[in-house]
Write a protein that holds these residues in place. Structure first.
Motif, mmCIF file in Angstrom:
data_model
loop_
_atom_site.group_PDB
_atom_site.id
_atom_site.type_symbol
_atom_site.label_atom_id
_atom_site.label_comp_id
_atom_site.label_asym_id
_atom_site.label_seq_id
_atom_site.Cartn_x
_atom_site.Cartn_y
_atom_site.Cartn_z
ATOM 1 N N LYS A 68 1.069 -1.170 0.100
ATOM 2 C CA LYS A 68 0.194 0.018 0.106
ATOM 3 C C LYS A 68 0.868 1.210 -0.012
ATOM 4 O O LYS A 68 1.764 1.377 0.785
ATOM 5 C CB LYS A 68 -1.023 -0.002 1.300
ATOM 6 C CG LYS A 68 -1.675 1.055 1.208
ATOM 7 C CD LYS A 68 -2.815 1.140 2.264
ATOM 8 C CE LYS A 68 -3.938 1.924 2.077
ATOM 9 N NZ LYS A 68 -5.161 1.433 1.352
ATOM 10 N N GLY A 69 0.544 2.023 -0.870
ATOM 11 C CA GLY A 69 1.349 3.466 -0.935
ATOM 12 C C GLY A 69 2.739 3.356 -1.623
ATOM 13 O O GLY A 69 3.586 4.451 -1.428
ATOM 14 N N PHE A 70 3.196 2.153 -2.278
ATOM 15 C CA PHE A 70 4.373 1.987 -2.676
ATOM 16 C C PHE A 70 4.759 2.911 -3.720
ATOM 17 O O PHE A 70 3.966 3.221 -4.721
ATOM 18 C CB PHE A 70 4.648 0.534 -3.448
ATOM 19 C CG PHE A 70 6.048 0.354 -3.784
ATOM 20 C CD1 PHE A 70 6.995 0.191 -2.880
ATOM 21 C CD2 PHE A 70 6.269 0.507 -5.267
ATOM 22 C CE1 PHE A 70 8.233 -0.310 -3.216
ATOM 23 C CE2 PHE A 70 7.741 0.290 -5.654
ATOM 24 C CZ PHE A 70 8.632 -0.112 -4.610
ATOM 25 N N PRO A 113 10.313 6.800 4.236
ATOM 26 C CA PRO A 113 11.048 5.726 4.621
ATOM 27 C C PRO A 113 10.728 4.643 3.711
ATOM 28 O O PRO A 113 9.889 4.564 2.686
ATOM 29 C CB PRO A 113 10.213 5.591 6.133
ATOM 30 C CG PRO A 113 9.091 6.177 5.661
ATOM 31 C CD PRO A 113 9.141 7.250 4.698
ATOM 32 N N PRO A 114 11.408 3.428 4.185
ATOM 33 C CA PRO A 114 11.066 2.067 3.790
ATOM 34 C C PRO A 114 9.628 1.584 3.767
ATOM 35 O O PRO A 114 8.820 2.268 4.720
ATOM 36 C CB PRO A 114 12.064 1.065 4.426
ATOM 37 C CG PRO A 114 12.277 1.743 5.569
ATOM 38 C CD PRO A 114 12.167 3.164 5.389
ATOM 39 N N PHE A 115 9.072 0.763 2.844
ATOM 40 C CA PHE A 115 7.691 0.437 2.653
ATOM 41 C C PHE A 115 7.943 -0.933 3.682
ATOM 42 O O PHE A 115 8.707 -1.851 3.254
ATOM 43 C CB PHE A 115 7.361 0.295 1.358
ATOM 44 C CG PHE A 115 6.874 1.555 0.841
ATOM 45 C CD1 PHE A 115 5.778 2.207 0.802
ATOM 46 C CD2 PHE A 115 7.757 2.125 -0.003
ATOM 47 C CE1 PHE A 115 5.511 3.547 0.414
ATOM 48 C CE2 PHE A 115 7.652 3.404 -0.696
ATOM 49 C CZ PHE A 115 6.317 4.142 -0.397
ATOM 50 N N LEU A 116 6.620 -1.224 4.568
ATOM 51 C CA LEU A 116 6.661 -2.440 4.926
ATOM 52 C C LEU A 116 5.771 -3.381 3.988
ATOM 53 O O LEU A 116 4.771 -3.093 3.574
ATOM 54 C CB LEU A 116 5.671 -2.339 6.230
ATOM 55 C CG LEU A 116 5.296 -3.749 6.762
ATOM 56 C CD1 LEU A 116 6.424 -4.401 7.430
ATOM 57 C CD2 LEU A 116 4.441 -3.462 8.107
ATOM 58 N N LEU A 117 6.646 -4.461 3.267
ATOM 59 C CA LEU A 117 6.170 -5.352 2.348
ATOM 60 C C LEU A 117 5.613 -6.753 2.921
ATOM 61 O O LEU A 117 6.583 -7.316 3.773
ATOM 62 C CB LEU A 117 7.059 -5.604 1.232
ATOM 63 C CG LEU A 117 7.439 -4.390 0.391
ATOM 64 C CD1 LEU A 117 8.673 -4.473 -0.606
ATOM 65 C CD2 LEU A 117 6.318 -3.527 -0.232
ATOM 66 N N LEU A 118 4.461 -7.217 2.855
ATOM 67 C CA LEU A 118 4.101 -8.230 3.606
ATOM 68 C C LEU A 118 3.307 -9.489 2.646
ATOM 69 O O LEU A 118 2.592 -8.675 1.967
ATOM 70 C CB LEU A 118 3.036 -7.855 4.735
ATOM 71 C CG LEU A 118 3.436 -6.890 6.067
ATOM 72 C CD1 LEU A 118 2.412 -6.642 6.535
ATOM 73 C CD2 LEU A 118 4.347 -7.705 6.779
ATOM 74 N N PRO A 119 3.481 -10.670 2.872
ATOM 75 C CA PRO A 119 3.006 -11.591 1.812
ATOM 76 C C PRO A 119 1.529 -11.727 2.317
ATOM 77 O O PRO A 119 0.957 -11.788 3.413
ATOM 78 C CB PRO A 119 3.700 -12.903 2.322
ATOM 79 C CG PRO A 119 4.456 -12.559 3.502
ATOM 80 C CD PRO A 119 4.608 -11.122 3.979
ATOM 81 N N LEU A 120 0.581 -11.515 1.239
ATOM 82 C CA LEU A 120 -0.804 -11.617 1.449
ATOM 83 C C LEU A 120 -1.191 -12.868 0.756
ATOM 84 O O LEU A 120 -2.292 -13.412 1.285
ATOM 85 C CB LEU A 120 -1.293 -10.394 0.809
ATOM 86 C CG LEU A 120 -0.977 -8.909 1.016
ATOM 87 C CD1 LEU A 120 -1.535 -8.006 0.128
ATOM 88 C CD2 LEU A 120 -1.500 -8.911 2.514
ATOM 89 N N TYR A 121 -0.728 -13.385 -0.229
ATOM 90 C CA TYR A 121 -1.274 -14.859 -0.922
ATOM 91 C C TYR A 121 -0.194 -15.554 -1.721
ATOM 92 O O TYR A 121 0.636 -14.924 -2.213
ATOM 93 C CB TYR A 121 -2.410 -14.148 -1.772
ATOM 94 C CG TYR A 121 -2.943 -15.056 -2.734
ATOM 95 C CD1 TYR A 121 -4.330 -15.803 -2.152
ATOM 96 C CD2 TYR A 121 -2.718 -15.297 -4.124
ATOM 97 C CE1 TYR A 121 -4.790 -16.598 -3.000
ATOM 98 C CE2 TYR A 121 -3.223 -16.209 -4.769
ATOM 99 C CZ TYR A 121 -4.442 -17.043 -4.282
ATOM 100 O OH TYR A 121 -5.047 -18.022 -5.052
ATOM 101 N N SER A 122 -0.629 -16.843 -2.045
ATOM 102 C CA SER A 122 0.302 -17.484 -2.662
ATOM 103 C C SER A 122 -0.477 -18.679 -3.043
ATOM 104 O O SER A 122 -1.223 -19.198 -2.256
ATOM 105 C CB SER A 122 1.775 -17.833 -2.240
ATOM 106 O OG SER A 122 1.669 -18.838 -1.100
#
Length: 128
Positions: A68-70, A113-122
């Protein structure tokens, strides 16, 4: 920050060794994301190196990350990391292709700042 990146990689390797051959327990939790500062600046923004690791013996595909917001001041290859349409803050990793078991993929971006990237789906390969 570089020490943190090395620690994340060491943890990923240890997890890999512990999970080797244990495909039945694979899940989205096996997708680990490490972000470390490269030390470079692009257009006045810090550059960040991202490594996404599949810490499972099974291949996973259609990996979506929360982003979000990347934004970035540095182009990112869309074949590696692509912001999906729809405005819901999801990005697709490696064009939805397979990330093999115990494999990793990386990319860099520049922002503060850096973005928090989280796995959502696979999707976990059924052949495992």
């Amino acid at each position: 920050m570089a020490a943190m990146g090395k620690s994340l990689i060491a943890i990923a390797i240890l997890t890999t060794l512990l999970n080797k051959g244990n495909c039945g327990n694979c899940s989205l939790d096996n997708i680990n994301i490490g972000t470390v500062r490269s030390g470079r600046e692009i257009e006045g923004k810090s550059e960040w190196n991202v490594t996404v690791i599949n810490n499972c013996g099974c291949p996973q595909k259609q990996i979506k990350l929360g982003c979000k917001g990347f934004q970035t001041a540095e182009p990112v290859d869309p074949a590696t990391f692509f912001i999906l349409d729809g405005g819901d803050g999801q990005c697709l990793l490696v064009n939805g292709s397979t990330l093999e078991g115990f494999a990793s993929v990386g990319f860099s971006y520049a922002w503060d700042p850096p973005f928090l990237l989280l796995p959502l789906y696979s999707v976990i390969a059924p052949s495992c």
